[in-house]
Write a protein that holds these residues in place. Sequence first.
Motif, PDB file in Angstrom:
ATOM      1  N   GLY A 121      47.089  64.587 119.452  1.00  0.00           N
ATOM      2  CA  GLY A 121      46.392  63.523 120.163  1.00  0.00           C
ATOM      3  C   GLY A 121      47.139  62.220 120.264  1.00  0.00           C
ATOM      4  N   LEU A 122      47.857  61.845 119.198  1.00  0.00           N
ATOM      5  CA  LEU A 122      48.546  60.549 119.204  1.00  0.00           C
ATOM      6  C   LEU A 122      49.611  60.456 120.284  1.00  0.00           C
ATOM      7  CD1 LEU A 122      49.122  57.754 118.108  1.00  0.00           C
ATOM      8  CD2 LEU A 122      50.398  58.804 116.229  1.00  0.00           C
ATOM      9  N   PRO A 123      50.545  61.417 120.400  1.00  0.00           N
ATOM     10  CA  PRO A 123      51.535  61.315 121.480  1.00  0.00           C
ATOM     11  C   PRO A 123      50.892  61.293 122.862  1.00  0.00           C
ATOM     12  CG  PRO A 123      52.216  62.957 119.864  1.00  0.00           C
ATOM     13  CD  PRO A 123      50.793  62.586 119.538  1.00  0.00           C
ATOM     14  N   LEU A 124      49.814  62.046 123.011  1.00  0.00           N
ATOM     15  CA  LEU A 124      49.120  62.093 124.296  1.00  0.00           C
ATOM     16  C   LEU A 124      48.459  60.760 124.609  1.00  0.00           C
ATOM     17  CD1 LEU A 124      48.448  64.041 126.603  1.00  0.00           C
ATOM     18  CD2 LEU A 124      46.433  64.767 125.312  1.00  0.00           C
ATOM     19  N   ALA A 125      47.907  60.120 123.583  1.00  0.00           N
ATOM     20  CA  ALA A 125      47.235  58.834 123.783  1.00  0.00           C
ATOM     21  C   ALA A 125      48.210  57.744 124.205  1.00  0.00           C
ATOM     22  CB  ALA A 125      46.510  58.429 122.507  1.00  0.00           C
ATOM     23  N   LEU A 126      49.468  57.871 123.796  1.00  0.00           N
ATOM     24  CA  LEU A 126      50.472  56.857 124.114  1.00  0.00           C
ATOM     25  C   LEU A 126      50.956  56.950 125.559  1.00  0.00           C
ATOM     26  CD1 LEU A 126      52.598  57.005 120.838  1.00  0.00           C
ATOM     27  CD2 LEU A 126      51.019  55.202 121.538  1.00  0.00           C
ATOM     28  N   GLN A 127      50.696  58.068 126.206  1.00  0.00           N
ATOM     29  CA  GLN A 127      51.173  58.264 127.579  1.00  0.00           C
ATOM     30  C   GLN A 127      50.247  57.584 128.584  1.00  0.00           C
ATOM     31  OE1 GLN A 127      51.512  62.469 128.281  1.00  0.00           O
ATOM     32  NE2 GLN A 127      52.783  62.835 126.482  1.00  0.00           N
ATOM     33  N   LYS A 128      50.845  57.009 129.603  1.00  0.00           N
ATOM     34  CA  LYS A 128      50.082  56.477 130.725  1.00  0.00           C
ATOM     35  C   LYS A 128      50.026  57.564 131.795  1.00  0.00           C
ATOM     36  CE  LYS A 128      51.269  51.628 129.898  1.00  0.00           C
ATOM     37  NZ  LYS A 128      51.872  50.400 130.468  1.00  0.00           N
ATOM     38  N   ARG A 129      48.855  58.155 131.956  1.00  0.00           N
ATOM     39  CA  ARG A 129      48.716  59.310 132.836  1.00  0.00           C
ATOM     40  C   ARG A 129      47.652  59.040 133.899  1.00  0.00           C
ATOM     41  NH1 ARG A 129      50.294  64.279 129.688  1.00  0.00           N
ATOM     42  NH2 ARG A 129      49.223  65.377 131.364  1.00  0.00           N
ATOM     43  N   LEU A 180      53.837  55.104 111.370  1.00  0.00           N
ATOM     44  CA  LEU A 180      54.658  55.844 110.413  1.00  0.00           C
ATOM     45  C   LEU A 180      54.772  57.308 110.814  1.00  0.00           C
ATOM     46  CD1 LEU A 180      53.405  54.314 107.052  1.00  0.00           C
ATOM     47  CD2 LEU A 180      55.651  54.006 108.107  1.00  0.00           C
ATOM     48  N   ILE A 181      53.709  57.860 111.336  1.00  0.00           N
ATOM     49  CA  ILE A 181      53.755  59.253 111.776  1.00  0.00           C
ATOM     50  C   ILE A 181      54.697  59.398 112.969  1.00  0.00           C
ATOM     51  CG2 ILE A 181      52.373  61.060 112.870  1.00  0.00           C
ATOM     52  CD1 ILE A 181      50.063  60.085 111.021  1.00  0.00           C
ATOM     53  N   ILE A 182      54.662  58.443 113.888  1.00  0.00           N
ATOM     54  CA  ILE A 182      55.599  58.482 115.020  1.00  0.00           C
ATOM     55  C   ILE A 182      57.030  58.367 114.525  1.00  0.00           C
ATOM     56  CG2 ILE A 182      56.385  57.209 117.059  1.00  0.00           C
ATOM     57  CD1 ILE A 182      53.442  56.426 117.515  1.00  0.00           C
ATOM     58  N   SER A 183      57.276  57.444 113.593  1.00  0.00           N
ATOM     59  CA  SER A 183      58.621  57.270 113.039  1.00  0.00           C
ATOM     60  C   SER A 183      59.109  58.545 112.358  1.00  0.00           C
ATOM     61  CB  SER A 183      58.609  56.112 112.034  1.00  0.00           C
ATOM     62  OG  SER A 183      59.875  55.966 111.408  1.00  0.00           O
ATOM     63  N   HIS A 184      58.209  59.198 111.631  1.00  0.00           N
ATOM     64  CA  HIS A 184      58.571  60.438 110.942  1.00  0.00           C
ATOM     65  C   HIS A 184      58.926  61.536 111.938  1.00  0.00           C
ATOM     66  CE1 HIS A 184      58.580  63.524 107.879  1.00  0.00           C
ATOM     67  NE2 HIS A 184      57.686  64.212 108.561  1.00  0.00           N
ATOM     68  N   GLU A 185      58.192  61.595 113.049  1.00  0.00           N
ATOM     69  CA  GLU A 185      58.476  62.608 114.063  1.00  0.00           C
ATOM     70  C   GLU A 185      59.814  62.334 114.754  1.00  0.00           C
ATOM     71  OE1 GLU A 185      56.815  65.392 114.807  1.00  0.00           O
ATOM     72  OE2 GLU A 185      55.462  64.981 113.151  1.00  0.00           O
ATOM     73  N   LEU A 186      60.193  61.070 114.883  1.00  0.00           N
ATOM     74  CA  LEU A 186      61.440  60.718 115.548  1.00  0.00           C
ATOM     75  C   LEU A 186      62.660  60.965 114.672  1.00  0.00           C
ATOM     76  CD1 LEU A 186      60.392  57.386 117.318  1.00  0.00           C
ATOM     77  CD2 LEU A 186      60.760  59.622 118.381  1.00  0.00           C
ATOM     78  N   ARG A 188      63.807  63.422 111.766  1.00  0.00           N
ATOM     79  CA  ARG A 188      63.579  64.599 110.928  1.00  0.00           C
ATOM     80  C   ARG A 188      64.809  64.937 110.088  1.00  0.00           C
ATOM     81  NH1 ARG A 188      58.583  67.251 110.230  1.00  0.00           N
ATOM     82  NH2 ARG A 188      57.245  66.821 112.006  1.00  0.00           N
ATOM     83  N   SER A 189      65.712  63.980 109.930  1.00  0.00           N
ATOM     84  CA  SER A 189      66.931  64.237 109.164  1.00  0.00           C
ATOM     85  C   SER A 189      66.596  64.454 107.693  1.00  0.00           C
ATOM     86  CB  SER A 189      67.905  63.074 109.316  1.00  0.00           C
ATOM     87  OG  SER A 189      67.358  61.885 108.758  1.00  0.00           O
ATOM     88  N   GLU A 190      67.511  65.078 106.970  1.00  0.00           N
ATOM     89  CA  GLU A 190      67.290  65.365 105.556  1.00  0.00           C
ATOM     90  C   GLU A 190      67.174  64.095 104.722  1.00  0.00           C
ATOM     91  OE1 GLU A 190      70.254  67.988 104.089  1.00  0.00           O
ATOM     92  OE2 GLU A 190      69.726  69.651 105.422  1.00  0.00           O
ATOM     93  N   SER A 191      67.813  63.030 105.176  1.00  0.00           N
ATOM     94  CA  SER A 191      67.777  61.773 104.417  1.00  0.00           C
ATOM     95  C   SER A 191      66.522  60.948 104.679  1.00  0.00           C
ATOM     96  CB  SER A 191      69.012  60.930 104.760  1.00  0.00           C
ATOM     97  OG  SER A 191      69.040  60.618 106.146  1.00  0.00           O
ATOM     98  N   ALA A 192      65.755  61.341 105.690  1.00  0.00           N
ATOM     99  CA  ALA A 192      64.550  60.581 106.036  1.00  0.00           C
ATOM    100  C   ALA A 192      63.479  60.778 104.970  1.00  0.00           C
ATOM    101  CB  ALA A 192      64.022  61.025 107.391  1.00  0.00           C
ATOM    102  N   PRO A 193      62.756  59.719 104.614  1.00  0.00           N
ATOM    103  CA  PRO A 193      61.672  59.865 103.628  1.00  0.00           C
ATOM    104  C   PRO A 193      60.549  60.738 104.175  1.00  0.00           C
ATOM    105  CG  PRO A 193      61.598  57.699 104.648  1.00  0.00           C
ATOM    106  CD  PRO A 193      62.878  58.337 105.117  1.00  0.00           C
ATOM    107  N   LEU A 199      53.271  57.078 103.803  1.00  0.00           N
ATOM    108  CA  LEU A 199      51.854  56.743 103.823  1.00  0.00           C
ATOM    109  C   LEU A 199      51.401  56.125 102.507  1.00  0.00           C
ATOM    110  CD1 LEU A 199      50.401  59.838 105.730  1.00  0.00           C
ATOM    111  CD2 LEU A 199      50.650  57.501 106.600  1.00  0.00           C
ATOM    112  N   GLN A 200      51.995  56.553 101.412  1.00  0.00           N
ATOM    113  CA  GLN A 200      51.654  55.959 100.115  1.00  0.00           C
ATOM    114  C   GLN A 200      52.094  54.499 100.041  1.00  0.00           C
ATOM    115  OE1 GLN A 200      53.487  58.736  97.400  1.00  0.00           O
ATOM    116  NE2 GLN A 200      51.640  59.980  97.216  1.00  0.00           N
ATOM    117  N   ILE A 201      53.270  54.193 100.583  1.00  0.00           N
ATOM    118  CA  ILE A 201      53.731  52.803 100.626  1.00  0.00           C
ATOM    119  C   ILE A 201      52.800  51.962 101.496  1.00  0.00           C
ATOM    120  CG2 ILE A 201      55.598  51.283 101.420  1.00  0.00           C
ATOM    121  CD1 ILE A 201      57.557  53.540 100.699  1.00  0.00           C
ATOM    122  N   HIS A 202      52.416  52.522 102.625  1.00  0.00           N
ATOM    123  CA  HIS A 202      51.491  51.829 103.527  1.00  0.00           C
ATOM    124  C   HIS A 202      50.152  51.588 102.830  1.00  0.00           C
ATOM    125  CE1 HIS A 202      49.478  50.503 107.108  1.00  0.00           C
ATOM    126  NE2 HIS A 202      48.712  51.585 107.189  1.00  0.00           N
ATOM    127  N   ALA A 203      49.663  52.605 102.129  1.00  0.00           N
ATOM    128  CA  ALA A 203      48.387  52.473 101.429  1.00  0.00           C
ATOM    129  C   ALA A 203      48.464  51.385 100.362  1.00  0.00           C
ATOM    130  CB  ALA A 203      48.002  53.814 100.796  1.00  0.00           C
TER     131      ALA A 203
END
Length: 216
Positions: A121-129, A180-186, A188-193, A199-203
Amino acid sequence: MSGAAVDEAGSRPRKPRGRRADGERSRQKILDAAAEIGAERGYDGTSIAEISRRCGLPASSIYWHFKDKDDLMATVIEDSFEAWNRSWDIDADGNILLELVAIAEQLIGALQEHPQFLHIGLPLALQKRTDDPRPRRMYLQMRKNLTARFEKIGETHFAHVPAERRTAIITYLIAGAEGLIISHELDRSESAPGIEELLQIHASSVIQTIMQEAEK
């Protein structure tokens, strides 16, 4: 006599339980396949043909349960959100300040169990359609419902905090998690948190802000 047979009371016989159970299993297989493909390929990359191949059921079975792809994907988003929404709760009579860490862990854990509404839903919501598909509207409505739930919690436990400030914190909470979820999807490298760490840091940041507001 034409038509379906009736019993002595004049009512039509019920469908056998086994048939209803089979229908529910088929429906769930379709939803699971649609959720997997939607998370992998997004709304536009998801097709009835691929869902049929993934779940092992013919397209006719999919259309028997769902009107079209829009109906199916909107159901995936709604079911996923509702499952997540039921997985956490806040006691209206408890001391929320003592429970914030446990609540955050509950929210994050539930999200890991039911991520489909965000992944699709999130990627879809970001689109202007111009077509504005129903799954997009469903996600935006679920987002409004979540905001309203958090606002009710804020009114119950932090009535002394100005409404505008409560709204700002809720907006930061929801939008920050989405970002954060968008950043994580962008990345996916092994070094990425991992997304759980992010989400714990955000919380922790949100909890700190809430504690500061409670002390005023």
